[in-house]
Enzyme design. Structure first.
Site, PDB file in Angstrom:
ATOM      1  N   ARG A 230     -76.685 -50.885  54.145  1.00  0.00           N
ATOM      2  CA  ARG A 230     -75.910 -51.262  52.966  1.00  0.00           C
ATOM      3  C   ARG A 230     -76.211 -50.272  51.852  1.00  0.00           C
ATOM      4  O   ARG A 230     -77.346 -49.789  51.734  1.00  0.00           O
ATOM      5  CB  ARG A 230     -76.308 -52.670  52.507  1.00  0.00           C
ATOM      6  CG  ARG A 230     -75.534 -53.763  53.216  1.00  0.00           C
ATOM      7  CD  ARG A 230     -74.138 -53.854  52.607  1.00  0.00           C
ATOM      8  NE  ARG A 230     -73.232 -54.769  53.232  1.00  0.00           N
ATOM      9  CZ  ARG A 230     -72.381 -54.468  54.229  1.00  0.00           C
ATOM     10  NH1 ARG A 230     -72.368 -53.293  54.772  1.00  0.00           N
ATOM     11  NH2 ARG A 230     -71.542 -55.366  54.669  1.00  0.00           N
ATOM     12  N   HIS A 278     -67.983 -45.068  55.265  1.00  0.00           N
ATOM     13  CA  HIS A 278     -68.246 -46.436  55.734  1.00  0.00           C
ATOM     14  C   HIS A 278     -67.411 -46.764  56.986  1.00  0.00           C
ATOM     15  O   HIS A 278     -66.691 -47.763  57.021  1.00  0.00           O
ATOM     16  CB  HIS A 278     -67.957 -47.456  54.621  1.00  0.00           C
ATOM     17  CG  HIS A 278     -68.692 -48.752  54.817  1.00  0.00           C
ATOM     18  ND1 HIS A 278     -69.155 -49.524  53.788  1.00  0.00           N
ATOM     19  CD2 HIS A 278     -69.043 -49.419  55.953  1.00  0.00           C
ATOM     20  CE1 HIS A 278     -69.746 -50.606  54.264  1.00  0.00           C
ATOM     21  NE2 HIS A 278     -69.694 -50.567  55.587  1.00  0.00           N
TER      22      HIS A 278
END
Ligand code: NAP
Length: 315
Positions: A230, A278
């Site tokens: 993350r 991502h």
């Protein structure tokens, strides 16, 4: 089941058609509506499949039984200050999630041992850098932070590709051919045994900011980072400083605290960094719909639900 409503906020209008197509086949009795559909009767909404739900909205459905995250993380749901606390949240984990993440981390680890960032720079500069011959996977120690659904699959795949593999989790366990370190007390020992560090931790109070100056200073000089957990785990300035000082050799970074990463961000053009947007493990709608159908099936049978977010643990 007949007449139960699943409300979806994930991927916008175009994706809704695809979700509906999959659910029509997988769960024909389920009524599937888009988030902003004016014809939804709030009293019939039993399930919500969401990514970044508007704050306060989930509290408006009095018969809501399950919140399903459309993504692996649940931080985008927990951010809602009015989130109903008595409705379980189910994380999105599929076999495809594990496979894609294993593919990506293997690609990144091989890119690092073969000095891909430096080779890309040499190509751009028109240099024939035939001194960049890389190293062997079998001489390389990869340490995976987080041995959960993804970390354990990644560790196995790295082993299968010849790397020496260490892993770190909160609780001890046996994992075939992987040296497992557990808890805060064993983190220092793991870091000293690391050539490539892979981050697959969840976002919790204990893990936020973990990829910072202190940790980078504990890695052997010349180690590399693969950041796929993350964005909040990483102190970007600390990474830049570690790369510029030569402490770290290279990094592959897929997740950021600000997404999209601004075009002028220093990491983007950095010669020792590969930035990806991502995409390490973006799973198809088909696989996610199958997973949701399995979870709803378990819920209807009264069977235990998989991948339920545990508020006490924080992941
Ligand atoms: P998970 O199943 O919840 O596993 C978490 C792991 O981290 C567990 O092994 C847990 O230990 C360990 N852990 C948690 N807190 C810890 C601590 N304080 N110290 C040491 N270990 C700790 O998570 P997952 O499904 O594998 O997902 C991992 C990460 O990948 C998440 O951050 C997720 O958001 C991210 N992700 C990224 C992408 C992408 O495209 N980049 C896609 C999907 C997921 P125990 O086993 O002892 O509980």
């Amino acid at each position: 089941m007949q007449g139960d409503t699943l409300l979806i906020k994930s991927g916008g209008a175009a994706a809704l058609t695809e979700w509906q197509h999959h659910f029509a086949r997988l769960m024909p009795g389920l009524r599937v509506y888009g988030w902003d559909d004016p014809f939804v009767d709030a009293r019939n909404v039993k399930y919500a499949l969401v990514y970044q739900p508007d704050h306060g909205r989930l509290a408006h459905y009095p018969r809501l039984r399950l919140i399903l995250s459309a993504a692996a993380g649940v931080d985008h749901i927990l951010a809602d200050p009015a989130l109903p606390t008595d409705v379980p949240i189910v994380r999105m984990v599929t076999e495809e999630t594990r496979e894609r993440m294993s593919d990506f981390v293997t690609f990144a680890a091989l890119a690092i041992v073969r000095d891909m960032p430096a080779l890309v720079t040499a190509q751009r500069d028109g240099r024939w850098a035939n001194d960049l011959t890389g190293r062997l996977a079998r001489d390389t120690r990869v340490s995976v932070l987080g041995l959960g659904e993804l970390g354990s699959a990644v560790a196995m795949r790295l082993r299968a590709n010849g790397f020496q593999v260490n892993g770190w989790a909160r609780t001890p366990r046996l994992l075939s051919d992987v040296n497992v370190f557990a808890g805060e007390a064993q983190l220092d020992a793991l870091l000293t045994e690391t050539d490539i560090l892979v981050n697959l931790l969840p976002d919790t109070h204990a893990t936020r900011g973990i990829l910072g100056r202190k940790l980078f200073a504990q890695l052997p000089a010349g180690a590399s980072l693969i950041q796929v957990g993350r964005g909040v785990h990483l102190d970007r300035q600390a990474l830049l400083d570690a790369l510029d000082s030569g402490r770290l050799r290279s990094a592959v970074v897929d997740v950021f605290d600000i997404e999209p990463l601004p075009p002028d961000d220093a990491l983007r053009g950095h010669p020792k960094v590969l930035v990806t947007p991502h995409i390490a493990s973006t799973v198809s709608y088909a696989a996610r719909a199958r997973q949701v159908a399995d979870v709803l099936g378990a819920h209807l049978r009264g069977a235990p639900l998989p991948f339920v977010y545990d508020a006490a643990r924080g992941y």
